[in-house]
Design a protein around this motif. Structure first.
Motif, PDB file in Angstrom:
ATOM      1  N   LEU A   1       0.845  -1.198   0.000  1.00 24.45           N
ATOM      2  CA  LEU A   1       0.000   0.000   0.000  1.00 24.45           C
ATOM      3  C   LEU A   1       0.873   1.238   0.000  1.00 24.45           C
ATOM      4  O   LEU A   1       2.058   1.194   0.349  1.00 24.45           O
ATOM      5  CB  LEU A   1      -0.939   0.016   1.206  1.00 24.45           C
ATOM      6  CG  LEU A   1      -0.317  -0.083   2.608  1.00 24.45           C
ATOM      7  CD1 LEU A   1       0.056   1.291   3.165  1.00 24.45           C
ATOM      8  CD2 LEU A   1      -1.272  -0.763   3.572  1.00 24.45           C
ATOM      9  N   SER A   2       0.283   2.356  -0.397  1.00 27.37           N
ATOM     10  CA  SER A   2       0.914   3.666  -0.277  1.00 27.37           C
ATOM     11  C   SER A   2       0.217   4.411   0.842  1.00 27.37           C
ATOM     12  O   SER A   2      -0.993   4.267   1.041  1.00 27.37           O
ATOM     13  CB  SER A   2       0.792   4.456  -1.583  1.00 27.37           C
ATOM     14  OG  SER A   2       1.296   3.728  -2.675  1.00 27.37           O
ATOM     15  N   LEU A   3       0.972   5.237   1.580  1.00 29.76           N
ATOM     16  CA  LEU A   3       0.404   5.960   2.719  1.00 29.76           C
ATOM     17  C   LEU A   3       1.036   7.337   2.819  1.00 29.76           C
ATOM     18  O   LEU A   3       2.262   7.478   2.780  1.00 29.76           O
ATOM     19  CB  LEU A   3       0.646   5.183   4.019  1.00 29.76           C
ATOM     20  CG  LEU A   3       0.166   5.828   5.316  1.00 29.76           C
ATOM     21  CD1 LEU A   3      -1.354   5.843   5.370  1.00 29.76           C
ATOM     22  CD2 LEU A   3       0.724   5.086   6.527  1.00 29.76           C
ATOM     23  N   SER A   4       0.185   8.372   2.941  1.00 30.42           N
ATOM     24  CA  SER A   4       0.676   9.737   3.147  1.00 30.42           C
ATOM     25  C   SER A   4       0.000  10.327   4.374  1.00 30.42           C
ATOM     26  O   SER A   4      -1.051   9.865   4.812  1.00 30.42           O
ATOM     27  CB  SER A   4       0.394  10.615   1.921  1.00 30.42           C
ATOM     28  OG  SER A   4      -1.005  10.817   1.767  1.00 30.42           O
ATOM     29  N   SER A   5       0.621  11.366   4.926  1.00 33.16           N
ATOM     30  CA  SER A   5       0.043  12.071   6.073  1.00 33.16           C
ATOM     31  C   SER A   5       0.451  13.530   5.981  1.00 33.16           C
ATOM     32  O   SER A   5       1.195  13.928   5.078  1.00 33.16           O
ATOM     33  CB  SER A   5       0.540  11.463   7.389  1.00 33.16           C
ATOM     34  OG  SER A   5       1.929  11.698   7.551  1.00 33.16           O
ATOM     35  N   ALA A   6      -0.002  14.331   6.918  1.00 34.97           N
ATOM     36  CA  ALA A   6       0.314  15.759   6.879  1.00 34.97           C
ATOM     37  C   ALA A   6       1.812  16.005   6.954  1.00 34.97           C
ATOM     38  O   ALA A   6       2.313  17.007   6.437  1.00 34.97           O
ATOM     39  CB  ALA A   6      -0.394  16.481   8.028  1.00 34.97           C
TER      40      ALA A   6
END
Length: 657
Positions: free
Chosen positions: A359-364
């Motif tokens: 999976l790909s995951l981004s955050s602030a």
């Protein structure tokens, strides 16, 4: 008269200030990219470009494909000016460049049996006429797999035979009302010239094709609108189809579907009898639909079934944040929830070993990175890591979920990024950034270069989810359809009211920004609330739904009419003309910045031209930026960087002064 004697210190300071001003005046501007055309956009100072450079170097990484036999993968990350494909041999390994084109390459799929080659898609100049190419591992040659001058809408692998299904539609038919046909073909990528046409389907809404385990059946989707779609089954040998889901009565939206391991049913998402898209199982013999997640009152955005058919992984959209869960198919019970950082999850996919989920995951505080989860142990492994930066991403502002009451009493929400009050005290200017779609959703992901606005300029940035956004139920999604369109604009009017009540926000200095449908919203806000904003930026936005629908590519036209209304209907056409921002442009009195890609197939460049020409007649300041090598937004770093510099200048000129 005695001469006035100035203290030496003040004289020196005045001299230095004058010299600095002269130096700035003589400072050479940054040359715009060669394909960019500028009208009334001031030159960009080299000093500004140098000052903001560290905010331009983020490289979000997205998952693309697992290797079928090895625990390695393909990812997409920017290389020089555009996103390209890289091989990652193991977690944390150096990224090995696989493609190097002037145009972006964001997606790829390994051949599913041995992984001896991969297929990737690429367009030209942002025209979205995607074509599929085959490249053997270790080779530099890219062999076309699909026909030229036809857009590839979807692809799917037959894992047993190694053949590739692809869906294509005709292009270059702006302004034509001719009906189009989607062509469903299947080919051995090693012999693409021997492709076989399985079916010709009416319209351009066909996609999400998936093979059964034995390659004998296909399940696929007929997309009508965000609120209405149907699932179909096709016999691969004959090309004959039958609709799996009902037509008539309640309109239901289905997501991507996958066959169960035994081929007797499919897993998908459905909002039948619910406000939200739930995970369901559909029995192929009876058509019976069984809800598997009745307790989750949020949309299920994505799901994938392990190769052995034993585990379903799925992602719930909980108020904009992503929550990953796994379910055993044997008893339909949830297993231990993986512990992931809070953020927004991109595409998920199981490895053929049925154990590792990518999976790909981004955050602030983090650009998108690629992870995998070991379903057996629950371990989370990070595969990619961003290069070291001159800016500390751990200090980026975390968003706050905010809510306000709109004109009809309905609560609207969004995410507010506030600057550090110690560094920027008092009431701060506000930027309202409206998402596109309109069936999109602003989520608390990574802002990238937009962190400059909060960190260095002290701007508060608000990302609203007005009515018509996804993620808040199907009734909310329908609230802006057709002649209800301006109700979503009124949600921004209510946000302006709310901003005026906030002690840390300056209601007299508000800019509104948006891209695509968000560009329409920006223009509409500029006409409906001209005295309540200070400036506006319209990026590839719609200025008149009539001219937009008449010129958008034909494979999109009927799908957009369901959302916006049919411009061929006299009553609807009359309403569209009366409410169009281009028809009301005389009301736009605050500075406007318009940005457009010349090759945009979705919102053609004429939409920008006509709003610029009309607003200029008011004597209103208009900056106009066109990129001749871009489409629906700027995908090349050099163009995006220059737009960023000019946007900062625009805010400094009209929002911060």
């Amino acid at each position: 008269m005695r001469p006035v004697r100035r203290p030496l210190g003040l004289t020196l300071i005045a001299t230095l200030i004058a010299a600095a001003g002269a130096a700035v005046a003589q400072e050479p501007p940054v040359a715009p990219p060669s394909a960019m055309v500028l009208e009334n956009v001031p030159p960009v100072r080299a000093g500004l470009a140098s000052q903001v450079a560290k905010y331009n170097e983020f490289k979000p990484t997205s998952y693309a494909s697992w290797h079928p036999t090895k625990l390695e993968m393909i990812v997409s990350r920017r290389h020089n000016n555009t996103p390209q494909l890289f091989r990652v041999a193991k977690p944390g390994a150096p990224l090995e460049l696989m493609t190097d084109y002037a145009e972006p390459v964001r997606s790829a799929q390994y051949e599913p049996r041995h992984g001896k080659f991969y297929v990737f898609g690429r367009d030209t100049g942002g025209n979205e006429v995607f074509r599929a190419y085959r490249r053997d591992v270790g080779s530099a040659d890219a062999i076309p797999v699909t026909p030229d001058n036809r857009r590839v809408q979807d692809t799917a692998w037959a894992k047993k035979s190694g053949k590739l299904l692809y869906v294509t539609v005709p292009v270059g038919r702006q302004g034509s009302n001719d009906q189009i046909t989607s062509t469903i073909s299947i080919a051995d990528p090693l012999q693409p010239e021997q492709a076989r046409v399985l079916a010709e389907l009416p319209g351009g809404g066909w996609g999400s094709f998936a093979f059964s385990q034995d390659d004998k059946q296909l399940v696929y989707s007929e997309y009508v609108s965000a609120n209405e779609s149907y699932l179909w089954l096709m016999d691969v040998a004959s090309g004959k189809s039958r609709r799996l889901t009902e037509k008539g009565g309640e309109k239901v939206a289905y997501g991507n579907a996958v066959f169960a391991r035994d081929g007797k049913g499919v897993y998908t998402t459905s909002d039948r009898g619910s406000e939200f898209r739930r995970l369901v199982y559909i029995d192929l013999a009876s058509g019976k639909e069984t809800v598997l997640t009745p307790e989750i009152n949020w949309d299920i955005d994505d799901m994938d079934l392990s190769e052995d058919g034993k585990l379903l992984a799925f992602v719930a959209n909980e108020d904009g944040s992503s929550v990953l869960r796994m379910m055993r198919t044997s008893d339909r019970k949830l297993v231990a929830q993986p512990k992931l950082p809070i953020g927004v999850i991109g595409r998920i996919e199981w490895h053929n070993n049925s154990r590792n989920l990518a999976l790909s995951l981004s955050s602030a505080r983090s650009p998108s990175e690629v992870y995998s989860i070991d379903a057996k142990t629950g371990a989370v492994t990070r595969w990619t890591r961003h290069e070291k930066m001159d800016v500390d991403m751990n200090k980026f502002v975390e968003p706050a979920l905010v809510r306000w009451k709109s004109f009809d009493g309905r609560m609207i929400s969004g995410f507010a990024y506030r600057p550090d009050a110690a560094r920027f005290p008092g009431k701060r200017p506000v930027v309202i950034n409206i998402h596109g779609g309109p069936e999109g959703q602003s989520t608390p992901g990574f802002l990238g270069r937009n962190n400059y606005y909060t960190d260095e300029m002290g701007l508060t940035v608000i990302y609203p989810n007005v009515r018509g956004s996804t993620g808040y139920g199907k009734s909310f999604l329908k609230l802006d359809n057709g002649k209800l369109r301006e109700d979503s604009v009124k949600d921004i009017g209510a946000l302006l009211d709310w901003i005026a009540t906030q002690p840390d926000m300056d209601a007299s200095r508000v800019a509104v920004v948006g891209g695509s449908y968000g560009g329409y919203m920006t223009l509409a806000v500029s006409t409906m609330y001209p005295e309540r904003i200070a400036a506006a930026i319209d990026i590839v936005g719609i200025s008149n739904f009539i001219t937009f629908l008449e010129r958008t590519e034909s494979y999109r036209r009927d799908l957009r009419r369901v959302e916006y209304g049919d411009e061929r209907d006299p009553e609807m056409r009359k309403w569209m003309e009366a409410s169009a921002p281009a028809s009301n442009a005389a009301k736009i009195r605050k500075p406007l910045f318009v940005v457009q890609g010349k090759n945009d197939p979705r919102v053609p460049w004429q939409e920008a031209d006509q709003i610029v020409a009309t607003v200029k007649k008011n004597g209103t300041p208009v900056w106009y930026m066109t990129a001749n090598d871009e489409g629906h937004g700027f995908g090349k770093k050099a163009n995006a960087d220059y737009l960023f510099y000019s946007t900062i200048d625009f805010f400094n000129t009209y929002l911060l002064k």
